[in-house]
Design an enzyme around this catalytic site. Structure first.
Site, PDB file in Angstrom:
ATOM      1  N   ASP A  11      47.600  42.068  36.492  1.00 36.63           N
ATOM      2  CA  ASP A  11      47.145  42.440  37.831  1.00 36.63           C
ATOM      3  C   ASP A  11      47.515  41.342  38.813  1.00 36.63           C
ATOM      4  O   ASP A  11      47.691  40.181  38.429  1.00 36.63           O
ATOM      5  CB  ASP A  11      45.627  42.631  37.856  1.00 36.63           C
ATOM      6  CG  ASP A  11      45.188  43.782  36.972  1.00 36.63           C
ATOM      7  OD1 ASP A  11      46.002  44.699  36.745  1.00 36.63           O
ATOM      8  OD2 ASP A  11      44.039  43.733  36.502  1.00 36.63           O
TER       9      ASP A  11
HETATM   10  N1  URA Z   1      43.576  43.396  31.704  1.00 36.32           N
HETATM   11  C1  URA Z   1      43.245  43.487  32.997  1.00 36.32           C
HETATM   12  O1  URA Z   1      42.242  44.083  33.350  1.00 36.32           O
HETATM   13  N2  URA Z   1      44.062  42.919  33.906  1.00 36.32           N
HETATM   14  C2  URA Z   1      45.162  42.227  33.583  1.00 36.32           C
HETATM   15  O2  URA Z   1      45.861  41.705  34.461  1.00 36.32           O
HETATM   16  C3  URA Z   1      45.496  42.143  32.224  1.00 36.32           C
HETATM   17  C4  URA Z   1      44.690  42.736  31.301  1.00 36.32           C
END
Ligand code: URA
Length: 266
Positions: free
Chosen positions: A136
């Site tokens: 993310d």
């Molecule tokens: N899980 C998440 O919620 N976000 C990420 O960036 C990676 C794994």
């Protein structure tokens, strides 16, 4: 014709020529992708060069980016012979919070591809770097890049079960019941999660080790046990642990790719 059934452009180009179609799983390829994989020109630049008539394939100017290339094809760019190397390369990058792991950036926040290219030396700028999975925008930590789409498939395929270790600062103070639910697997809207490793590193810091990588999975799991994520960081993928500072990169050694990620090219 339904969108999902459209003939891929590389296959159309191969058929128009009446030649052998490149196999998406083999090492035969189409021209612009082969140039990006071999580190000659990133794919968008390769397409421009091809359309401008600067690329020769087997002695003829080739203006179709999707033209099939085969083992032994001779390629010249701007009159210079270029090797279509098949060597697999993998980079680790320490993603900062902010950039997106997307090619498009409608919000103008910047992409990890731009961040990576900004710190790579000239000799690595000819590659088309593909991200192995996603993080993310606000997640920091280990993001792998490769020139080989087979590494992407290996790293993201549900059946590979490559471990991913995350550290999350969460709201509240997770207790043993919450941790055990994370370990046992819990129901998310897209199905149950696989058993996971879950321990506390501090009263509000959870180390979570997953063997799958679904969209927003860590955030969804921790929210499901009542502890929404405040900050998220990825420390390792398989046996490869992040060991460069934020914004920096390094290339993985062959044994790290083979043993650490479990990827073997043949
Ligand atoms: N899980 C998440 O919620 N976000 C990420 O960036 C990676 C794994």
């Amino acid at each position: 014709m339904a969108r999902g059934h459209k003939t891929p452009r590389w296959l159309e180009a191969a058929r128009r020529r009446g030649g052998e179609a490149p196999s998406p799983d083999g090492r035969a390829d189409w021209l612009s992708r082969a140039l990006g994989r071999a580190g000659v020109l990133p794919r968008a630049d390769a397409e421009v060069a091809i359309r401008e008539g600067r690329v020769e394939l087997d002695g003829r100017v080739e203006r179709e980016p999707f033209a099939p290339v085969h083992t032994g094809s001779q390629v010249k760019v701007d009159g210079r012979v270029r090797e279509l190397s098949l060597a697999t390369r993998v980079l680790m990058f320490h993603k900062p919070s902010g950039p997106v792991v997307h090619g498009s950036d409608p919000e103008g926040v910047g992409t990890v591809f731009e961040r990576l290219r900004a710190v790579l030396p000239e000799v690595l700028l000819g590659y088309e770097w593909l991200a192995v999975g996603r993080l993310d925008r606000d997640t920091t930590g280990l993001l792998l890049f490769t020139n080989d789409e087979r590494v992407v498939r290996h790293g993201t395929a549900p059946k590979t079960h490559l471990t991913k270790r995350y550290v999350a600062r969460v709201a509240g103070r997770p207790g043993e019941v919450a941790l055990q639910r994370l370990r046992d697997g819990l129901a998310l809207e897209d199905g149950p999660t696989r058993p996971a490793g879950a321990t506390l590193r501090a009263p509000d810091v959870v180390e979570l080790t997953l063997t799958e990588g679904r969209h927003h999975q860590v955030k969804r799991m921790l929210a499901a046990v009542g502890h929404p994520v405040r900050e998220l960081h990825r420390e390792s993928v398989g046996g490869v642990a992040l060991d460069v500072v934020e914004g920096a990169w390094r290339e993985l050694r062959a044994e790290e790719v083979q043993e650490g990620l479990g990827f073997r090219s043949e």
